[in-house]
Design an enzyme around this catalytic site. Structure first.
Site, mmCIF file in Angstrom:
data_model
loop_
_atom_site.group_PDB
_atom_site.id
_atom_site.type_symbol
_atom_site.label_atom_id
_atom_site.label_comp_id
_atom_site.label_asym_id
_atom_site.label_seq_id
_atom_site.Cartn_x
_atom_site.Cartn_y
_atom_site.Cartn_z
ATOM 1 N N THR A 1 0.697 -1.135 -0.032
ATOM 2 C CA THR A 1 -0.002 -0.016 0.057
ATOM 3 C C THR A 1 0.884 1.475 -0.132
ATOM 4 O O THR A 1 0.341 2.275 -0.434
ATOM 5 C CB THR A 1 -0.775 -0.021 1.137
ATOM 6 O OG1 THR A 1 -1.798 -1.270 1.022
ATOM 7 C CG2 THR A 1 -1.762 1.200 1.342
ATOM 8 N N GLN B 1 -3.195 -20.595 19.073
ATOM 9 C CA GLN B 1 -4.101 -19.773 18.423
ATOM 10 C C GLN B 1 -4.079 -18.622 19.063
ATOM 11 O O GLN B 1 -4.613 -17.652 18.184
ATOM 12 C CB GLN B 1 -5.404 -20.274 18.360
ATOM 13 C CG GLN B 1 -5.507 -21.563 17.486
ATOM 14 C CD GLN B 1 -6.970 -22.142 17.310
ATOM 15 O OE1 GLN B 1 -8.009 -21.661 17.805
ATOM 16 N NE2 GLN B 1 -7.317 -23.233 16.872
ATOM 17 N N CYS B 2 -3.573 -18.577 20.447
ATOM 18 C CA CYS B 2 -3.761 -17.178 21.166
ATOM 19 C C CYS B 2 -2.561 -16.117 20.618
ATOM 20 O O CYS B 2 -1.640 -16.677 20.153
ATOM 21 C CB CYS B 2 -3.498 -17.539 22.639
ATOM 22 S SG CYS B 2 -5.027 -18.478 23.415
#
Ligand code: ASP
Length: 352
Positions: free
Chosen positions: A22, A288-289
Site C-alpha cells: 500500500t 492460536q492465542c
C-alpha cells in the site's frame, strides 16, 4: 531490479528496498482499486528523507507486488540482495505490504544469521500520497532506526524487525492484527525493541547483538516448504485432519491448538497425530492465542499430544514457526536434526 545511487550527504548509508504494498500504491481511476506505482514517486512524496545526514540509495523489484503474492522466492531475492550489498550499507529498510510482512520478517530473520546491521521492514495502511497517511512516519522512523549507532559505532538494532505504528518489534515475534488500525502489528510475547514518540527510545537490553561484530553474517537461502498448517476448531472432522496431518507431500505440520496447547482428546484425533509421526513427520504445537505459550503439561489434552511425540512450539507465532521450519528443513533431510534445532531459540523467536 532497478538500483538508484543517490549521492547524498553524511557518512552512513541506507539501502531502501521497495517490494510493493500500500505504501507505494495509488488509486487506478478506471478500476477504482489500489495499484502499485513507480518507486521514484515515493521519494518525491517524502522529501523529509532528504533531511537525514545519510545517503539513501534505493532498489526496486522488477515486479512490484501486493504482498499477498509474496513467495519464498521473494525472500530468497531479498536475502541475496542484502548479502550482495551488505558491505556497502549501514542498514537496510524494506518497504513491504502489510498482509504478509510478519511472514517475510520471520523468514528473513532465519535466513540471516549473525547480523551486525539492521534490516527493518515497514509499510503503511494508507498510501504515502494520502492526506492522513501513516506511510511517512513509518518510513522516516524506519530509516532513522536503520541508521542509528551506539558510541562504539555499532548498529543499535542489528536484527530483522518490523517498525510500524510507533513501535519497533522483533520481526519473528509479530503478527498482523488489524486491517484498519495504524498499529497493525502486535508482538504478543515479546516487548517492543523501541518506541517512537518525540524521541525513539530503545530497550537495549532486549536487542540481540552478534557474538562477533567483525564476522560476516551467514546467509541461508535454501528453504524447504513442505510444511502445512492445521487450525483446530470445534467440529473438525477426521478426514480434514487426516488429509493435513498424514498427507504424503509434507515433512512437517504445524497444529494451531487452543489456549496453552490443547487439542480434542478424542481417540481418532490422537491416533491420526500418532500416525503422522509414525510416517516420519514433524508435528509442532503452537497456540492460536495472540499471547501466551504452549504448555503441554498443563492439561490432559495437551499431555496426550506431548506423549504422542508432538514438538513444543513454546510461545512462537505461527509465522515464526513456519519460517523456522522452512529454514531448518532446507538445512537438512534429517528430521531428527530439524527437531533438535527447532527446540532451540535460534533468533529470539521463542522464550526459553
Ligand atoms: N494488500 C496490501 C499488501 O499487503 C496491504 C498493505 O500493504 O497494507 O501488499
Amino acid at each position: 531490479m532497478k538500483y538508484v545511487f543517490n549521492p547524498g550527504k553524511g557518512k552512513s548509508s541506507i539501502l531502501l528496498i521497495y517490494t510493493g504494498g500500500t505504501i507505494g500504491m495509488k488509486i487506478d481511476p478506471a478500476e477504482q482499486t489500489l495499484k502499485p506505482f513507480v518507486f521514484s514517486q515515493i521519494l518525491e512524496e517524502v522529501p523529509e528523507l532528504g533531511k537525514f545526514a545519510c545517503r539513501i540509495d534505493s532498489c526496486t523489484f522488477d515486479r512490484i507486488i501486493d504482498s499477498a503474492d509474496v513467495e519464498p522466492a521473494t525472500w530468497k531475492s531479498l536475502t541475496e540482495l542484502i548479502e550482495e550489498k551488505y558491505d556497502m550499507y549501514d542498514g537496510f529498510v524494506i518497504l513491504h505490504g502489510t498482509d504478509t510482512m510478519a511472514y517475510s520478517a520471520s523468514a528473513l530473520s532465519f535466513m540471516t544469521e549473525g547480523l551486525t546491521k539492521p534490516v527493518i521492514f515497514t509499510g503503511s495502511q494508507l498510501p504515502v500520497g494520502a492526506a492522513r497517511t501513516d506511510g511517512k512516519e513509518n518510513l522516516v522512523s524506519a530509516v532513522e532506526i536503520a541508521a542509528a549507532k551506539d558510541g562504539a559505532g555499532h548498529a543499535l538494532v542489528p536484527e530483522v524487525c518490523i517498525y510500524f505504528g510507533n513501535s519497533l518489534m522483533r520481526g519473528n515475534r509479530t503478527t498482523k492484527v488489524s486491517s484498519e488500525s495504524f498499529r497493525a502489528f502486535r508482538s504478543g510475547n515479546f516487548p517492543p525493541l523501541a518506541e517512537a514518540g518525540i524521541n525513539i527510545r530503545y530497550d537495549r537490553n532486549m536487542i540481540i547483538r552478534p557474538a562477533d561484530w567483525n564476522a560476516r553474517p551467514l546467509f541461508h537461502k535454501r528453504l524447504d516448504t513442505r510444511v502445512s498448517i492445521l487450525k483446530i476448531h470445534p467440529g473438525i472432522t477426521p478426514q480434514v485432519v487426516k488429509n493435513i496431518v498424514c498427507g504424503p507431500e509434507t515433512r512437517a505440520v504445524i497444529i494451531e491448538t487452543y489456549g496453552s496447547g490443547n487439542a480434542p482428546s478424542r481417540e481418532w484425533f490422537i491416533d491420526l497425530v500418532r500416525e503422522g509421526i509414525r510416517m516420519g513427520k514433524l508435528i509442532v504445537n503452537v497456540t492460536q492465542c495472540l499471547a501466551g505459550t504452549v504448555d503441554m503439561n498443563l492439561y490432559a489434552t495437551g499431555k496426550k499430544l506431548k506423549d504422542a511425540g508432538v514438538l513444543d512450539g513454546y510461545d512462537c507465532t505461527t509465522e515464526g514457526a513456519l519460517a523456522k521450519l522452512f529454514h531448518l528443513l532446507g538445512q537438512s533431510e534429517d528430521n531428527g536434526f530439524v527437531a533438535r534445532e527447532f527446540d532451540k531459540n535460534l533468533r529470539g523467536e521463542i522464550t526459553k
